[in-house]
Design an enzyme around this catalytic site. Structure first.
Site, short mmCIF file in Angstrom:
data_model
loop_
_atom_site.label_atom_id
_atom_site.label_comp_id
_atom_site.label_asym_id
_atom_site.label_seq_id
_atom_site.Cartn_x
_atom_site.Cartn_y
_atom_site.Cartn_z
CD GLN A 14 11.56 -1.21 34.96
OE1 GLN A 14 11.78 -1.06 33.77
NE2 GLN A 14 12.42 -0.83 35.89
N GLY A 60 3.93 12.62 4.73
CA GLY A 60 3.60 11.47 5.57
C GLY A 60 2.28 11.74 6.27
CB SER A 61 1.45 13.63 9.38
OG SER A 61 2.35 12.92 10.21
CD GLU A 75 -2.26 1.10 8.87
OE1 GLU A 75 -3.44 1.28 9.24
OE2 GLU A 75 -1.84 0.03 8.44
CB THR A 120 4.16 7.29 3.30
OG1 THR A 120 3.06 6.94 4.14
CG2 THR A 120 5.07 8.24 4.04
CD GLU A 121 4.37 11.09 -2.86
OE1 GLU A 121 4.83 12.25 -2.96
OE2 GLU A 121 3.57 10.60 -3.65
CG PHE A 123 -1.81 1.07 1.46
CD1 PHE A 123 -3.10 1.01 0.94
CD2 PHE A 123 -1.44 2.19 2.20
CE1 PHE A 123 -4.00 2.06 1.15
CE2 PHE A 123 -2.34 3.24 2.41
CZ PHE A 123 -3.62 3.16 1.88
N GLY A 178 12.70 -7.46 34.67
CA GLY A 178 14.07 -7.05 34.94
C GLY A 178 14.96 -7.27 33.73
N GLY A 179 16.17 -7.80 33.98
CA GLY A 179 17.13 -8.01 32.89
C GLY A 179 16.58 -8.92 31.81
C1 LIG Z 1 7.88 0.71 9.64
C2 LIG Z 1 6.98 1.60 8.83
C3 LIG Z 1 6.08 1.03 7.94
C4 LIG Z 1 5.26 1.86 7.15
N1 LIG Z 1 4.45 1.27 6.20
C5 LIG Z 1 3.79 2.09 5.34
C6 LIG Z 1 3.10 1.52 4.21
O1 LIG Z 1 3.06 0.29 4.03
N2 LIG Z 1 2.49 2.37 3.33
C7 LIG Z 1 2.52 3.73 3.49
O2 LIG Z 1 1.95 4.43 2.66
N3 LIG Z 1 3.16 4.29 4.55
C8 LIG Z 1 3.80 3.51 5.46
N4 LIG Z 1 4.49 4.06 6.51
C9 LIG Z 1 4.48 5.51 6.68
C10 LIG Z 1 3.77 5.99 7.96
O3 LIG Z 1 2.38 5.89 7.81
C11 LIG Z 1 4.26 7.43 8.23
O4 LIG Z 1 5.58 7.29 8.74
C12 LIG Z 1 3.40 8.18 9.20
O5 LIG Z 1 2.14 8.48 8.63
C13 LIG Z 1 4.06 9.49 9.65
O6 LIG Z 1 4.54 10.22 8.56
P1 LIG Z 1 6.05 10.76 8.57
O7 LIG Z 1 6.93 9.64 8.97
O8 LIG Z 1 6.32 11.42 7.29
O9 LIG Z 1 6.09 11.81 9.75
P2 LIG Z 1 5.79 13.38 9.61
O10 LIG Z 1 4.57 13.62 8.82
O11 LIG Z 1 7.03 14.07 9.24
O12 LIG Z 1 5.48 13.72 11.12
C14 LIG Z 1 6.49 13.61 12.12
C15 LIG Z 1 5.83 13.74 13.46
O13 LIG Z 1 5.30 15.05 13.59
C16 LIG Z 1 4.11 15.00 14.33
N5 LIG Z 1 3.06 15.70 13.58
C17 LIG Z 1 2.84 15.71 12.25
N6 LIG Z 1 1.78 16.47 11.94
C18 LIG Z 1 1.32 16.97 13.10
C19 LIG Z 1 0.27 17.85 13.46
N7 LIG Z 1 -0.55 18.38 12.54
N8 LIG Z 1 0.11 18.16 14.75
C20 LIG Z 1 0.92 17.65 15.71
N9 LIG Z 1 1.94 16.79 15.42
C21 LIG Z 1 2.14 16.49 14.16
C22 LIG Z 1 3.81 13.56 14.63
O14 LIG Z 1 4.26 13.24 15.91
C23 LIG Z 1 4.63 12.79 13.66
O15 LIG Z 1 5.01 11.53 14.18
C24 LIG Z 1 5.31 3.28 7.32
C25 LIG Z 1 6.21 3.81 8.23
C26 LIG Z 1 7.06 3.01 8.95
C27 LIG Z 1 8.04 3.66 9.90
#
Ligand SMILES: Cc1cc2nc3c(=O)[nH]c(=O)nc-3n(C[C@H](O)[C@H](O)[C@H](O)COP(=O)(O)OP(=O)(O)OC[C@H]3O[C@@H](n4cnc5c(N)ncnc54)[C@H](O)[C@@H]3O)c2cc1C
Length: 387
Positions: free
Chosen positions: A344, A142-143, A371, A137-138, A134, A347-348
């Site tokens: 916790q 991300g978020s 997600e 994300t780019e 799926f 322990g170890g």
């Molecule tokens: C192991 C792994 C598997 C994944 N698998 C998939 C996959 O299969 N397909 C896919 O499409 N994606 C996948 N992802 C992507 C994942 O969904 C994103 O990493 C996630 O949505 C966060 O986006 P980002 O890493 O770009 O963090 P960013 O968008 O850069 O955000 C960084 C942090 O800023 C904070 N933040 C961001 N916006 C706000 C806001 N408006 N208010 C307050 N805090 C905020 C949050 O704490 C966030 O963790 C995967 C990621 C990982 C690490």
């Protein structure tokens, strides 16, 4: 209000428990040494595929999809209970027996493909012969997923895709990717993002991204990737809604995975606290040990009923965004805290890879980000409160 689990789902859970003991436990035990060293070998991967195939044959895998594509229309609540039970078993490989919440598994999104493409893409997923990924994300989105930059342009009878996706789970092993791309830069999330099915030979895996968890996603590159014009999921322009529907619809499964993992940690910690002695008495006789476990029990019950309620709502035909976000935030956050408390108690031994909690804790840490990070869920909750 009726809080009882329907009798047919209790029977289903019993058969699934028997399946886990018969088919998964021996494999899990066979790989005990690899688990002890914290490695995931090719043999384990191939055994995980075998578990998936057996589960397909017995009707547990992706059972929630409709009969005409190979499922049997199990309710969201039914699937949720199976995910909880797999997670509570403490055997990482048990999750291979179920579709959700694994992104390599079939998704209801694919029901929106034209019928002839469902035969090619969806049905082989249902039999365990193919896997997918799926790709939303780019690196720059991300978020804020609606800011994706990958573009798709219609050129004659093909779509041409250009862009980069990263953190894509199973991207290196998938037979195809569900990819989200901008088809109208002005409209973006409101009619300008489309979901496509992209075969494996149309994109390149550029690197593996090693994480602290046992899941290592990859980066995908689309460089003038040509796919047939009919490889669109649903309507052109409405892929973003489809992505959100997919993510919200799956929240009960993530909730259930957290619930099961938290329960596994508490089960293990209770046993350890009863048997292990220090200062001449069992650990459990110290309230410093028993109270955090009591608090965990309370939180687990809260997680349970939030999750079952969400699953019930989905079964009523709703995909409530607020409740989905509450479950995603609360369960990932609480389960992580519970796993930490339970570690916790050990322990170890808690820090050892062969201990029962270490891998669970790392996985739960990941779930607080993927997600939709916890903060993004709080954003949805705050907006629903009018803030
Ligand atoms: C192991 C792994 C598997 C994944 N698998 C998939 C996959 O299969 N397909 C896919 O499409 N994606 C996948 N992802 C992507 C994942 O969904 C994103 O990493 C996630 O949505 C966060 O986006 P980002 O890493 O770009 O963090 P960013 O968008 O850069 O955000 C960084 C942090 O800023 C904070 N933040 C961001 N916006 C706000 C806001 N408006 N208010 C307050 N805090 C905020 C949050 O704490 C966030 O963790 C995967 C990621 C990982 C690490």
């Amino acid at each position: 209000m009726d809080f009882s689990i329907p009798a047919e789902l209790t029977t289903l859970r019993e058969s699934f428990a028997a399946f886990l003991e018969r088919e998964v436990r021996p494999i899990h035990q066979r790989h005990a040494e690899s688990v002890r060293r914290g490695v995931f070998t090719d043999e384990m991967r191939s055994d995980a595929r075998a578990i998936k195939r057996r589960s397909c044959a017995e009707g547990f895998y992706a059972a929630y999809l409709p009969e005409d594509v190979g499922g049997w229309g199990l309710s969201n609540l039914g699937m949720t209970l199976l995910v909880e039970d797999a997670a509570r078993s403490g055997m990482g490989m048990a999750m291979s027996a179920l579709g959700p919440p694994n992104p390599e598994a079939p998704t209801p999104l694919l029901l929106e493909l034209p019928l002839h493409l469902q035969d090619i893409y969806l049905k082989p997923l249902m039999t365990g012969d193919k896997t997918m990924c799926f790709a939303l994300t780019e690196p720059e989105a991300g978020s804020d997923a609606q800011s994706i930059r990958t573009k798709a342009t219609l050129d004659g009878d093909s779509w041409v895709l250009n862009g980069t996706k990263h953190y894509i789970t199973n991207g290196d092993r998938a037979d195809f990717a569900v990819v989200f791309a901008v088809t109208d830069a002005q409209k973006r999330a409101h009619g300008g993002i489309t979901a496509f099915v992209v075969p494996r030979d149309a994109y390149i895996v550029t690197k593996t991204q090693y994480t602290m968890a046992d899941t290592h996603p990859v980066e995908l590159l689309f460089e003038d990737s040509r796919i047939p014009a009919d490889h669109v999921i649903g309507e052109v322009g409405f892929g973003f809604y489809a992505a959100m529907k997919f993510l919200n619809g799956g929240r009960a499964y993530i909730g259930a995975q957290c619930l099961g993992m938290a329960q596994w940690c508490v089960d293990q910690a209770v046993e350890h606290a009863t048997v292990r002695t220090a200062f001449g008495k069992p650990l459990a006789r110290n309230q410093g040990v028993s109270f955090p476990l009591a608090e965990s029990k309370v939180e687990i019950e809260a997680m349970r009923w939030l999750t079952y309620h969400l699953a019930w709502q989905v079964d009523q035909g709703e995909v409530p965004m607020l409740d989905s976000s509450i479950v995603k935030y609360f369960n990932t956050d609480r389960a992580y805290q519970i796993a930490d408390r339970c570690l916790q108690v050990f322990g170890g031994q808690g820090l050892l890879k062969e201990g029962p909690i270490e891998a669970v804790l790392r996985h739960l840490r990941m779930l607080r980000v993927v997600e939709g990070a916890s903060e993004v869920q709080k954003l949805v909750i705050a907006r629903a409160m009018g803030l």
